[in-house]
Each structure stands twice: as C-alpha cells, then as structure tokens.
Scaffold this active site. Structure first.
Site, mmCIF file in Angstrom:
data_model
loop_
_atom_site.group_PDB
_atom_site.id
_atom_site.type_symbol
_atom_site.label_atom_id
_atom_site.label_comp_id
_atom_site.label_asym_id
_atom_site.label_seq_id
_atom_site.Cartn_x
_atom_site.Cartn_y
_atom_site.Cartn_z
ATOM 1 N N ASP A 97 0.977 -1.055 0.130
ATOM 2 C CA ASP A 97 0.161 -0.386 0.184
ATOM 3 C C ASP A 97 1.231 1.574 0.287
ATOM 4 O OD1 ASP A 97 -2.148 1.848 0.946
ATOM 5 O OD2 ASP A 97 -3.051 -0.410 1.231
ATOM 6 N N ILE A 98 0.514 2.255 -0.029
ATOM 7 C CA ILE A 98 0.977 3.663 -0.188
ATOM 8 C C ILE A 98 1.036 4.053 1.413
ATOM 9 C CG2 ILE A 98 1.079 4.117 -2.362
ATOM 10 C CD1 ILE A 98 -1.419 6.102 -1.760
ATOM 11 N N ASP A 137 3.227 2.520 -4.158
ATOM 12 C CA ASP A 137 1.967 2.982 -5.734
ATOM 13 C C ASP A 137 1.789 2.265 -6.474
ATOM 14 O OD1 ASP A 137 0.783 4.838 -6.821
ATOM 15 O OD2 ASP A 137 2.624 6.282 -6.748
ATOM 16 N N ILE A 138 0.932 1.733 -6.837
ATOM 17 C CA ILE A 138 0.556 0.965 -7.273
ATOM 18 C C ILE A 138 0.886 1.625 -9.412
ATOM 19 C CG2 ILE A 138 -2.440 1.900 -7.576
ATOM 20 C CD1 ILE A 138 -0.818 -1.985 -9.529
ATOM 21 N N TYR A 163 -16.899 7.288 -10.763
ATOM 22 C CA TYR A 163 -16.549 5.491 -9.181
ATOM 23 C C TYR A 163 -17.424 4.470 -10.544
ATOM 24 C CZ TYR A 163 -16.306 2.482 -6.112
ATOM 25 O OH TYR A 163 -15.932 0.872 -5.112
ATOM 26 N N LYS A 165 -15.419 1.863 -12.960
ATOM 27 C CA LYS A 165 -15.811 -0.091 -12.460
ATOM 28 C C LYS A 165 -16.512 -0.286 -13.898
ATOM 29 C CE LYS A 165 -13.583 -0.244 -8.490
ATOM 30 N NZ LYS A 165 -13.268 -1.262 -8.465
#
Ligand code: NAD
Ligand code: AKB
Length: 313
Positions: free
Chosen positions: A34-35, A52-53, A142, A146
């Site tokens: 995770d960040i 960071d993804i 969002y 998705k």
C-alpha cells in the site's frame, strides 16, 4: 505455498483480506502492499512493501522480488472521494488496473482479483433484484471507472487469456478498519456513534435502501471465487453477489433495540444523489450457480457482531 500480493492492503477490505489469506495459506504466502502503512496486526504477521500502484517499475520489481503469481488489486478511490477528484480517480482506478492486467498478459503473474461494485449500475438500471446482465449507465466517476474496468477485464480474458476474476461488492460492513470514502460508509459510521453514545448524523435519507454485506462474507466470496476451477467461471466481467438490503431507518431501529437511548439526525448531502442512482437489491443467481456463493450474515447477525467487536480508542 502461494505467492500472493495484495495491493491496497491497508484499506477496509485489504486489512481483512491479507489476514484471511495468511490464515489460509500461511503468513509467508501473502505480501501486503500500500502507499499507507497497515495496522499492527497486518504489519506483524508478514511482509509489507510500500508500493504506489501507479509506479509500474516498482510494481514489477516487487513482483520479481517475491516471485508473485497472484495479485489482489484493491487500491482505488471510492465513490464519494472520486466525485471530489474525478481526474485523479479515473487515473488511479484505470491505470492501476492496466498495470496489473499487463503483467498478467505478459504471463509474469497467473491470476488477478479485481473488485467491481454495485456502482456500475445507474438510474436506468432496474433497482429491485438487479440482474447480472442489465442496463448499465452509471452516473458517477467511480461507477464509470468500475464499468470500464469490467469491460477491460473481460477483454483481457477473451483476447489474452488472462485469468482475471471479479465481484461487484455491495457496501461492506466491518470493524477491523474504517471504510475509505464511499457512499455506503454511513452503515459503518453509525456503529461508532451508537457505541460512543452520540447522536448519529446520517448523510443519507431515512428511506434510502442499498445492498450491503458483512465483510466476512465478502472475504469468503473473494477467496472462493479465486479457488474456483477456471472452467466454472462463466462471467469474466464481474459477478453480482448479494448479502442483505436495508435503509438507514432499518439499521437505526435494529441498533436501538440494543442501545435504547441511541438517536439519529438525517442530513442528506451530495452522497444522496449517488445512492439514489444505485440498486436497492441484487440478483446473485449466477454466482450461486457457478461457484456456490451463499451469504451467512443477515442484518441482525451483522449488528450483533459489530456491536460486540467495535473498540473505541
Ligand atoms: P479503501 O479506500 O479502504 O482502501 C484502499 C487502499 O488503497 C487504501 O489503503 C489506500 O491507501 C490504498 N491506495 C490508494 N492509492 C494507492 C496507490 N496509488 N497505490 C497503492 N495503494 C493505494 O477501499 P476498500 O473499501 O478497501 O476497497 C477496496 C476495493 O474494493 C476498491 O477497488 C473498491 O472500489 C472496491 N469496493 C469496495 C467496497 C466497500 O464497501 N468497501 C464496495 C465495492 C467495491
Ligand atoms: C462506495 O460506497 O463507494 C463503496 C461501493 C459500494 O463501491 N462502498
């Protein structure tokens, strides 16, 4: 022995998913990333990597370092926060997914879990018992991200044989970590006000019915789906799953049977419009048929478990 990476491991779902995967496959099986630093239980029970993804090079180097074969990608901006930062939400929710799907396309990883949401549906979708396949015209950033994500997952499966699996989670209720910026967050926040003896200010109207689920069911569904034989998985966009549906008034009335002095105010804000665009209840026949999905928690059991386990710090 598994080599699993959970990305977004410090969030509401990640915190419980990492612990469930470590319990099932051993503490060394699952790398949390995770960040943000995770809670102590996650940190003390196995390896954590700051990731960071959006940094594809860093992702690849962690995957190489731990010889990762399965990725659960949970990092995202949720509905309410995404409305405040639409450009960044689109970037994080989409680029993060491509970074992982591309590693699967290159056969560096074998399997991906990526969650979708009831937010993929919109105001033109049938709201009662919303079918697996139906009209989908989401009106939130969002929801749009998705729905696009679902389409890309199916595309990567069809074109590149990427084994990506997905669930459209309803609003999730849990006590181990707080929810992070969604429209269904009120259904967790209400328990903290009740336990503190405060009046709860609810940001949705009393009759706003939404699909919800207790976290333990969501985690079980996720691991079951990932363990299902590949040929039984008929949906490569994302599966509907249902727990139970309720309104703010329903949950308030049920909590009040345990805490009689509890009081509530309704002060709807911008999240009301988001909630009004989502389904009231979900048809999950397909998940039941393909991988024997069945929920174990109803509203009463969820409330009992939450009130028993929430700790005020
Ligand atoms: P959350 O906001 O609690 O957790 C997300 C985590 O991602 C956070 O710990 C955050 O620090 C991390 N993160 C953010 N940006 C990152 C980055 N650039 N790189 C790495 N990590 C980053 O969210 P959650 O509720 O745990 O949801 C996880 C996933 O499940 C999301 O995709 C969400 O859309 C989906 N989902 C959640 C719910 C729900 O009710 N919780 C319902 C439907 C779908
Ligand atoms: C949110 O409210 O944004 C999430 C979800 C249902 O996707 N909990």
């Amino acid at each position: 022995m598994k080599n699993i990476l959970v990305i977004g491991a410090s969030g509401q779902i990640g915190t419980e998913l990492v612990l469930a995967l470590r319990k099932r496959f051993g503490n060394d099986s699952t790398i949390a990333s995770d960040i943000k630093i995770p809670n102590k239980t996650v940190l003390d029970s196995g390896v954590f990597e700051k990731l960071d993804i959006l940094d594809k090079k860093q992702l690849k180097s962690i995957i190489d370092k731990h010889q990762i074969k399965e990725v659960y990608l949970l990092a995202a901006l949720l509905s309410a926060t995404a409305e405040k930062h639409p450009n960044f939400a689109w970037k994080l929710n989409m680029d993060g997914l491509f970074n992982v799907l591309d590693l699967a396309k290159e056969k560096i990883i074998d399997k991906v879990f990526w969650p979708s949401s009831i937010a993929v549906f919109g105001p033109t979708t049938p709201r009662e018992n919303t079918p697996q396949i139906t009209v989908m015209e989401p009106t939130t950033v969002y929801g749009i991200s998705k729905l696009a994500g679902e389409r890309w997952c199916e595309y990567y499966f069809n074109q590149y044989n990427v084994d990506v699996r997905s669930i459209r989670y309803p609003g999730l209720i849990s006590y181990s970590s707080l929810p992070g910026g969604g429209t269904t967050d009120y259904a967790v926040d209400i328990f903290y006000s009740a336990k503190k003896g405060e009046t709860f200010n609810c940001f949705l109207k009393e009759d706003t019915e939404l699909p919800m689920m207790y976290m333990e069911d969501a985690i079980r569904a996720t691991i079951n789906l990932m363990e299902t034989q590949k040929e039984n998985i008929k949906i490569r966009s994302s599966y509907n799953i249902a727990g139970f549906s309720f309104t703010p008034k329903d949950i308030y009335d049920e909590i009040k049977t345990n805490i009689p002095n509890f009081s509530i105010n309704y002060q709807p804000d911008f999240r009301q419009k988001i909630a009004d665009s989502w389904p009231k209840s979900i048809d999950d026949q397909q998940a039941k048929k393909d991988w024997n999905w069945t929920p174990e928690f109803n509203l009463k059991k969820t409330i009992g478990t939450m009130l028993k386990n929430i700790r005020l710090s």
